[in-house]
Scaffold this motif. Sequence first.
Motif, PDB file in Angstrom:
ATOM      1  N   GLU A  36       0.847  -1.182   0.000  1.00 51.61           N
ATOM      2  CA  GLU A  36       0.000   0.000   0.000  1.00 51.61           C
ATOM      3  C   GLU A  36       0.880   1.229   0.000  1.00 51.61           C
ATOM      4  OE1 GLU A  36      -2.187  -0.469   3.609  1.00 51.61           O
ATOM      5  OE2 GLU A  36      -3.544  -1.950   2.741  1.00 51.61           O
ATOM      6  N   VAL A  37       0.457   2.258  -0.714  1.00 50.85           N
ATOM      7  CA  VAL A  37       1.201   3.504  -0.736  1.00 50.85           C
ATOM      8  C   VAL A  37       0.541   4.469   0.252  1.00 50.85           C
ATOM      9  CG1 VAL A  37      -0.099   4.442  -2.709  1.00 50.85           C
ATOM     10  CG2 VAL A  37       2.203   5.272  -2.217  1.00 50.85           C
ATOM     11  N   THR A  38       1.363   5.122   1.082  1.00 56.48           N
ATOM     12  CA  THR A  38       0.903   6.107   2.054  1.00 56.48           C
ATOM     13  C   THR A  38       1.749   7.367   1.891  1.00 56.48           C
ATOM     14  OG1 THR A  38       2.422   5.355   3.782  1.00 56.48           O
ATOM     15  CG2 THR A  38       0.254   4.289   3.691  1.00 56.48           C
ATOM     16  N   GLU A  39       1.469   8.370   2.702  1.00 56.57           N
ATOM     17  CA  GLU A  39       2.257   9.598   2.643  1.00 56.57           C
ATOM     18  C   GLU A  39       3.715   9.355   3.020  1.00 56.57           C
ATOM     19  OE1 GLU A  39       0.473  12.681   4.968  1.00 56.57           O
ATOM     20  OE2 GLU A  39      -1.408  12.589   3.874  1.00 56.57           O
ATOM     21  N   GLU A  40       3.949   8.433   3.967  1.00 56.87           N
ATOM     22  CA  GLU A  40       5.320   8.154   4.404  1.00 56.87           C
ATOM     23  C   GLU A  40       6.089   7.325   3.389  1.00 56.87           C
ATOM     24  OE1 GLU A  40       2.770   6.739   6.588  1.00 56.87           O
ATOM     25  OE2 GLU A  40       2.486   8.693   7.489  1.00 56.87           O
ATOM     26  N   GLY A  41       5.381   6.460   2.677  1.00 55.48           N
ATOM     27  CA  GLY A  41       6.046   5.581   1.725  1.00 55.48           C
ATOM     28  C   GLY A  41       5.220   4.343   1.443  1.00 55.48           C
ATOM     29  N   TYR A  42       5.895   3.244   1.185  1.00 53.62           N
ATOM     30  CA  TYR A  42       5.249   1.995   0.818  1.00 53.62           C
ATOM     31  C   TYR A  42       5.222   1.063   2.029  1.00 53.62           C
ATOM     32  CZ  TYR A  42       5.860   3.826  -3.843  1.00 53.62           C
ATOM     33  OH  TYR A  42       5.805   4.637  -4.953  1.00 53.62           O
ATOM     34  N   ARG A  43       4.045   0.526   2.305  1.00 52.38           N
ATOM     35  CA  ARG A  43       3.855  -0.347   3.468  1.00 52.38           C
ATOM     36  C   ARG A  43       3.421  -1.737   3.010  1.00 52.38           C
ATOM     37  NH1 ARG A  43       3.850   1.901   8.399  1.00 52.38           N
ATOM     38  NH2 ARG A  43       3.853   4.161   8.520  1.00 52.38           N
ATOM     39  N   LEU A  44       3.878  -2.743   3.745  1.00 49.35           N
ATOM     40  CA  LEU A  44       3.500  -4.128   3.478  1.00 49.35           C
ATOM     41  C   LEU A  44       2.325  -4.493   4.365  1.00 49.35           C
ATOM     42  CD1 LEU A  44       4.012  -6.951   2.234  1.00 49.35           C
ATOM     43  CD2 LEU A  44       5.490  -7.390   4.199  1.00 49.35           C
ATOM     44  N   ASP A  45       1.268  -4.982   3.750  1.00 51.45           N
ATOM     45  CA  ASP A  45       0.119  -5.523   4.480  1.00 51.45           C
ATOM     46  C   ASP A  45       0.113  -7.021   4.204  1.00 51.45           C
ATOM     47  OD1 ASP A  45      -2.220  -5.893   5.885  1.00 51.45           O
ATOM     48  OD2 ASP A  45      -3.523  -5.151   4.287  1.00 51.45           O
ATOM     49  N   ALA A  46       0.385  -7.803   5.237  1.00 50.96           N
ATOM     50  CA  ALA A  46       0.507  -9.260   5.052  1.00 50.96           C
ATOM     51  C   ALA A  46      -0.233  -9.989   6.155  1.00 50.96           C
ATOM     52  CB  ALA A  46       1.971  -9.668   5.045  1.00 50.96           C
ATOM     53  N   ARG A  47      -0.709 -11.187   5.818  1.00 55.36           N
ATOM     54  CA  ARG A  47      -1.372 -12.073   6.782  1.00 55.36           C
ATOM     55  C   ARG A  47      -0.784 -13.461   6.602  1.00 55.36           C
ATOM     56  NH1 ARG A  47      -2.485  -7.747   8.064  1.00 55.36           N
ATOM     57  NH2 ARG A  47      -4.477  -6.704   8.116  1.00 55.36           N
TER      58      ARG A  47
END
Length: 187
Positions: A36-47
Amino acid sequence: MTTRFFRLIACQLLLLFVCAQALAADGVDVTLARIEVTEEGYRLDARYAFDLNRDLEDAIQHGVSLYFTTEIELTRPRWWWTDEKAVSARQSQRIWYDVLLRQYHVSVVGSIKQNFATLDDALFNIRRPSRWLIAPRSGLKPGETYNVTLRMFMDRQFLQKPLQVNAFNNAGWQLGSAKKTFTYKAE
């Protein structure tokens, strides 16, 4: 004679297949993986989906800390040379049981800890980690497609030295996922 031989081979192959399935069931399954892209940068969403075997549960009950590490790598394919490594990140989570307080604790290494009353609640936090910042906004080129490789495993290198010998030789202490690969187009 040859019929018996082929039956024996068929039974051995079936047994091998069943054993391989049983070993695969003891691993970690990556059930969700997206960036996911956010203001801070790229984040991993994992399960993740996994269960601890009896050996690992006993180890936690006796105060042994277990570490679960997630590794992610983003590469940009190039036709004229080897793939360009854009992002390579790693995050470890620690789970342990405090015998005196009778609480389970989970923390991202180097971060604050969370307390849980049951092992299932603590494991839920490891199976569904918070979205983790893997790269700043400038880390990826917008519009480019990247190959993503993700895996999660119990990191035996964090164990105390006497336990490491047992962990590397005991299949019950080898918990991990296969590498999950997918593509991501940077925004």
